[in-house]
Design a protein around this motif. Structure first.
Motif, PDB file in Angstrom:
ATOM      1  N   THR B 180       0.841  -1.192   0.000  1.00 22.73           N
ATOM      2  CA  THR B 180       0.000   0.000   0.000  1.00 22.73           C
ATOM      3  C   THR B 180       0.882   1.250   0.000  1.00 22.73           C
ATOM      4  O   THR B 180       0.627   2.192  -0.755  1.00 22.73           O
ATOM      5  N   LEU B 181       1.915   1.259   0.834  1.00 23.80           N
ATOM      6  CA  LEU B 181       2.808   2.423   0.892  1.00 23.80           C
ATOM      7  C   LEU B 181       3.445   2.649  -0.474  1.00 23.80           C
ATOM      8  O   LEU B 181       3.494   3.778  -0.973  1.00 23.80           O
ATOM      9  N   VAL B 182       3.945   1.566  -1.088  1.00 27.92           N
ATOM     10  CA  VAL B 182       4.612   1.701  -2.381  1.00 27.92           C
ATOM     11  C   VAL B 182       3.635   2.224  -3.430  1.00 27.92           C
ATOM     12  O   VAL B 182       3.958   3.129  -4.205  1.00 27.92           O
ATOM     13  N   ILE B 183       2.420   1.660  -3.436  1.00 33.01           N
ATOM     14  CA  ILE B 183       1.444   2.077  -4.444  1.00 33.01           C
ATOM     15  C   ILE B 183       0.993   3.519  -4.200  1.00 33.01           C
ATOM     16  O   ILE B 183       0.719   4.252  -5.141  1.00 33.01           O
ATOM     17  N   LEU B 184       0.955   3.928  -2.935  1.00 36.28           N
ATOM     18  CA  LEU B 184       0.602   5.324  -2.624  1.00 36.28           C
ATOM     19  C   LEU B 184       1.592   6.291  -3.256  1.00 36.28           C
ATOM     20  O   LEU B 184       1.239   7.417  -3.600  1.00 36.28           O
ATOM     21  N   THR B 185       2.872   5.853  -3.408  1.00 35.86           N
ATOM     22  CA  THR B 185       3.857   6.727  -4.050  1.00 35.86           C
ATOM     23  C   THR B 185       3.871   6.507  -5.558  1.00 35.86           C
ATOM     24  O   THR B 185       4.823   6.881  -6.230  1.00 35.86           O
ATOM     25  N   ALA B 186       2.825   5.892  -6.082  1.00 37.35           N
ATOM     26  CA  ALA B 186       2.693   5.622  -7.512  1.00 37.35           C
ATOM     27  C   ALA B 186       3.729   4.613  -8.000  1.00 37.35           C
ATOM     28  O   ALA B 186       4.062   4.584  -9.179  1.00 37.35           O
ATOM     29  N   GLY B 187       4.250   3.792  -7.085  1.00 38.76           N
ATOM     30  CA  GLY B 187       5.220   2.768  -7.472  1.00 38.76           C
ATOM     31  C   GLY B 187       4.567   1.401  -7.478  1.00 38.76           C
ATOM     32  O   GLY B 187       3.342   1.272  -7.359  1.00 38.76           O
ATOM     33  N   GLY B 337       3.091  10.765  -3.521  1.00 39.58           N
ATOM     34  CA  GLY B 337       2.248  10.072  -4.483  1.00 39.58           C
ATOM     35  C   GLY B 337       1.329  11.022  -5.224  1.00 39.58           C
ATOM     36  O   GLY B 337       1.033  10.818  -6.398  1.00 39.58           O
ATOM     37  N   GLY B 338       0.882  12.077  -4.558  1.00 41.65           N
ATOM     38  CA  GLY B 338      -0.034  13.017  -5.176  1.00 41.65           C
ATOM     39  C   GLY B 338       0.641  13.784  -6.296  1.00 41.65           C
ATOM     40  O   GLY B 338       0.127  13.864  -7.412  1.00 41.65           O
ATOM     41  N   ASN B 339       1.821  14.334  -6.001  1.00 44.15           N
ATOM     42  CA  ASN B 339       2.539  15.115  -7.012  1.00 44.15           C
ATOM     43  C   ASN B 339       3.991  15.270  -6.550  1.00 44.15           C
ATOM     44  O   ASN B 339       4.288  16.032  -5.636  1.00 44.15           O
ATOM     45  N   VAL B 340       4.889  14.546  -7.182  1.00 43.65           N
ATOM     46  CA  VAL B 340       6.287  14.515  -6.730  1.00 43.65           C
ATOM     47  C   VAL B 340       6.901  15.911  -6.754  1.00 43.65           C
ATOM     48  O   VAL B 340       7.542  16.337  -5.788  1.00 43.65           O
ATOM     49  N   GLU B 341       6.694  16.618  -7.842  1.00 40.62           N
ATOM     50  CA  GLU B 341       7.337  17.926  -7.987  1.00 40.62           C
ATOM     51  C   GLU B 341       6.843  18.896  -6.926  1.00 40.62           C
ATOM     52  O   GLU B 341       7.617  19.592  -6.276  1.00 40.62           O
ATOM     53  N   ALA B 342       5.524  18.902  -6.748  1.00 36.48           N
ATOM     54  CA  ALA B 342       4.952  19.787  -5.735  1.00 36.48           C
ATOM     55  C   ALA B 342       5.504  19.433  -4.360  1.00 36.48           C
ATOM     56  O   ALA B 342       5.832  20.321  -3.554  1.00 36.48           O
ATOM     57  N   ALA B 343       5.632  18.129  -4.112  1.00 32.13           N
ATOM     58  CA  ALA B 343       6.145  17.688  -2.813  1.00 32.13           C
ATOM     59  C   ALA B 343       7.580  18.160  -2.631  1.00 32.13           C
ATOM     60  O   ALA B 343       7.960  18.695  -1.585  1.00 32.13           O
TER      61      ALA B 343
END
Lengths: 323, 465
Positions: B180-187, B337-343
């Motif tokens: 779940t953690l990995v998928i939350l980061t879009a991985g 996961g939401g937006n890497v650049e923004a993060a």
């Protein structure tokens, strides 16, 4: 919309359940007197275990049992889950072809604690502290000896280099190769000319495609090969294909194991020299007879090993089951 | 227009209900599946309890008062002994004679009946449960057989089976946490099944070769287990490094690790087997057996009747839930996961978060591997094959989005249970594994479809309200 999707999933699930009610689980009505036998096959993809399943089911129904057949797909985790499910649904007896003769131990022990007898066929469980009510299998070591004799016969006085296509994960195959090696060693004793040398054991996976790849490599590594012993029919047939492609089919004689229909046809056509044949149908029937004897409180042979018999081209020509 | 204004009471309730259903769809599906499984496994149940034992005693006494002598038959199990004891107490208190008792197999019944006959004793009735009443020697003893009446109840809804359902899938659920953690980061992490096997084999080999084998102390076994989990976490760290430092797509990085770890597990297991037989012959890829009995506690023991894997799973779920909802780390994971650049721009340590996430996922897979090895009393190099797919299915069915940023730990728990119930329901109903694959495939497609349709659905609902 969402509810429609949830409904779809539920309906798909329900359909699958419904399909079973008409199929494997037809005896649910309670009319069958003697209870249910749960069978977990090693893999139904191998015709050998399909024959065990079919003969077991037919014989059990003749004795008034209902049979649930499950496929462990070579996964001991799946197999022990199947055992737990059998225990939860209260079966009268469990039949297994242990996928892993050690790791199946805890599941068998749970069945022991629940008072449900466990019968094995083909592979024997060797885990500590487990109680197996009865075992029916092939005498694989004796089969290996016969395979060795067949190889000696096939190569004649010339002898030569021999390759083994192995499947080490299965202990039954380890015993076959042990027997084979013993027969060859006996033959070589006191012999300086026409010796048979086992040059290598390659992993053929007990499957057609893996046997094919292993044999193709083996031809490259050992150009003077005179014979191959494959531990079952699928890998023997894979080896035959590799030899034909390399144009070496006449030079290398093949000895297989099992006596499946495809293997016996290949023997008839001269593609495989001979097979020690097993009797999976007898395994199913004798296992049910053991269960009946157990439930009737009669004494029976706890471990029964069925000897193999050598099957050559002459046998295939008179085999009524081949057309 | 503000909601609820000018709406009838019935309409308001309907809207609320629809809303609730929509938000907790996976719970609804789970409940529905349990219902279907219950209906499909509606079977005759044969009680073996103290109460049913008392009932049998009363049946016997009613039929022949206190004058008859009774043989009590049960198997050699705990439940059977309780049952038999209740029969004997019932008969004893009324003064009936007990001709003999059997705790064992059909063969023991035959011998006992023969013994009673040889001793010239009389036998007027046999008291037993339904299962033993079908045994040959009981049926042919020539005396009336008394057993408790049966009742109908879903086999799915028995305590034993419900514990089975969760226990069998505890390892999948534990790995699903990390996933779940990995998928939350879009991985995505494809290596979990192989890491499970590697951890189990390392723990087993370490316990056997370094920490004393059969004589290993609990501390030694714990160290062996930690070694396994540590190796799996290290594997996860390797994937994380590939993903962050070298920008390798997670799919490819973890695919490589998947094969690497499986190969290592097989090499270690075969090497151990070879040392066992003295180094000459080549080893076989069978399970690496652990001789220390305490090793099996984690996988096969129970706390207050609840199997340990379930307890471990629940503890880990609570911890992961708190981690994701109450800590800075949890917020960082959602942000990445939401937006890497923004993060990155808002100061989230993206690289560190990704490394930690893959490392945790590996560690969870390692923990599941320890549970597996303990359950089978040995490390299996072939364990966990195709687990990655079941785990990803659980996470997706639990409502996490493969695009990252959306998903909950609680959802994953429900997702894992949905998969578990489908598997168990189909198994108990006797459906072959081939049909099961079809149902699984359809379920995953439905879940992903739902994810895709979400924005459109929301628009649709707004319009219809």
């Amino acid at each position: 919309m969402k509810r429609a999707l949830a409904g779809t999933v539920a309906v798909a699930f329900g359909c699958a359940l419904g399909a079973c009610a008409g199929g494997t689980d037809g005896g649910e009505s309670g009319s069958i007197a003697r209870g249910t036998i749960g069978y977990s096959a090693m893999t139904l993809k191998n015709p050998f275990f399909k024959i065990v399943a079919d003969s077991l089911t037919a014989e059990a129904e003749r004795h008034g049992f209902d049979v649930v057949v499950t496929d462990a797909e070579r996964d001991v985790n799946r197999q022990s889950q199947q055992v737990d499910n059998f225990l939860a649904s209260g079966v009268a007896a469990i039949v297994l072809n242990p996928v892993d003769r050690i790791a199946i131990g805890p599941a068998v022990r749970r069945a022991n604690e629940a008072g449900v007898p466990v019968f094995t066929s083909d592979l024997q469980a060797v885990a500590e502290g487990v109680e197996i009510a009865g075992h029916v299998g092939t005498d694989n070591y004796q089969g290996g000896l016969l395979a060795g004799e067949a190889m000696i016969e096939a190569l004649g006085e010339a002898g030569g280099e021999v390759l083994v296509l192995h499947f080490k994960q299965a202990n039954s195959c380890v015993l076959r190769v042990d027997g084979f090696r013993h027969a060859i060693a006996e033959y070589n004793r006191d012999r300086t000319e026409g010796r048979i040398e086992i040059v290598a054991e390659l992993e053929g996976g007990g499957l057609r495609d893996e046997g094919y790849r292993a044999m193709a490599d083996g031809i490259q590594a050992y150009p003077d090969l005179a014979g191959v012993f494959a531990i079952n029919d699928p890998s023997a047939l894979g080896a035959r294909t590799a030899l034909e492609q390399a144009g070496r089919a006449d030079q290398v004689r093949i000895v297989g194991f099992d006596g499946e229909i495809a293997g016996r046809e290949a023997i008839r056509d001269g593609k495989i020299y001979a097979d020690p044949i097993q009797y999976p149908d007898r395994m199913g029937v004798m296992t049910v007879q053991n269960i009946v004897s157990y439930l009737d409180g009669e004494d029976f042979e706890r471990v029964h090993l069925i000897p193999t018999e050598l099957y050559r081209q002459a046998d295939a020509e008179q085999d009524p089951t081949l057309d | 227009m503000p909601e609820g204004v000018g709406e009838s009471a019935a309409g308001r309730w309907r809207r609320k209900l629809l809303d609730l259903l929509g938000r907790n769809l996976s719970v609804v599906v789970l409940a529905l599946l349990c219902l279907i499984s219950s209906v499909a496994t509606w079977r005759e149940q044969n009680p073996i309890t103290s109460r049913s034992g008392g009932a049998v005693a009363r049946q016997v006494l009613e039929a022949c008062q206190t004058t008859c002598s009774v043989l009590v038959v049960a198997r050699d199990t705990e439940a059977d002994r309780v049952f038999a004891q209740a029969i004997e107490q019932g008969l004893d208190s009324a003064g009936a004679r007990i001709a003999g008792r059997v705790f064992g197999q059909p063969r023991d019944v035959r011998l006992e009946v023969e013994r009673i006959a040889a001793a010239g004793g009389s036998l007027d009735a046999i008291a037993t449960h339904r299962i033993a009443s079908e045994w040959g020697p009981v049926r042919t003893a020539g005396v009336p057989v008394f057993s408790p009446g049966s009742y109908h109840w879903p086999t799915f809804l028995t305590a034993r089976n419900l514990l089975n359902v969760v226990n069998q899938n505890a390892d999948i659920a534990i790995i699903a946490l990390g996933m779940t953690l990995v998928i939350l980061t879009a991985g995505i992490d494809l290596s979990v099944g192989s890491l499970l096997a590697l951890a189990g084999v390392i723990a087993a080999v370490a316990a056997q070769e370094w920490f004393g084998g059969a004589a290993a102390s609990p501390v030694g076994l714990l160290a062996a287990m930690l070694l396994g989990v540590g190796a799996a976490a290290l594997g996860g760290l390797l994937s994380g490094t590939m993903v962050t430092a070298f920008r390798v797509p997670p799919f490819v990085a973890t695919l490589g690790l998947m094969m690497l770890a499986r190969g290592l597990a097989l090499i270690l297991a075969v090497g151990h087997q070879r040392r066992l037989v003295g180094g000459g012959a080549e080893g076989t890829p069978e399970a690496v057996r652990v001789d220390a009995a305490a090793f099996a506690w984690l996988g096969n023991g129970a706390v207050l009747g609840v199997p340990n894997p379930i307890v471990l799973m629940l503890v880990l779920f609570v911890a992961a839930h708190l981690l994701m909802t109450r800590t800075m780390f949890g917020r960082y994971v959602y942000a990445v996961g939401g937006n890497v650049e923004a993060a990155r721009l808002s100061g989230v340590p993206v690289t560190a978060v990704l490394l930690a996430v893959y490392c945790l996922c590996g560690a969870f897979a390692g923990l599941a591997g320890i549970v597996d090895a303990s359950r089978f009393e040995g490390g299996r190099p072939n364990a966990g094959e195709l687990y990655e797919l079941q785990v990803i299915a659980a996470v997706v069915v639990g409502g996490a989005s493969l695009a990252g940023g959306r998903g909950r730990i609680a959802g994953t728990l429900i997702g894992a249970m949905i998969i578990a119930v489908i598997q168990n329901g189909l198994n108990i109903a006797g459906v072959a594994s081939y049909e099961q694959k079809v149902v699984f495939g359809a379920l995953i497609l439905a879940a992903v479809l739902l994810d895709r349709l979400q924005p459109r659905l929301r628009r649709f609902r707004r319009k219809s309200l």
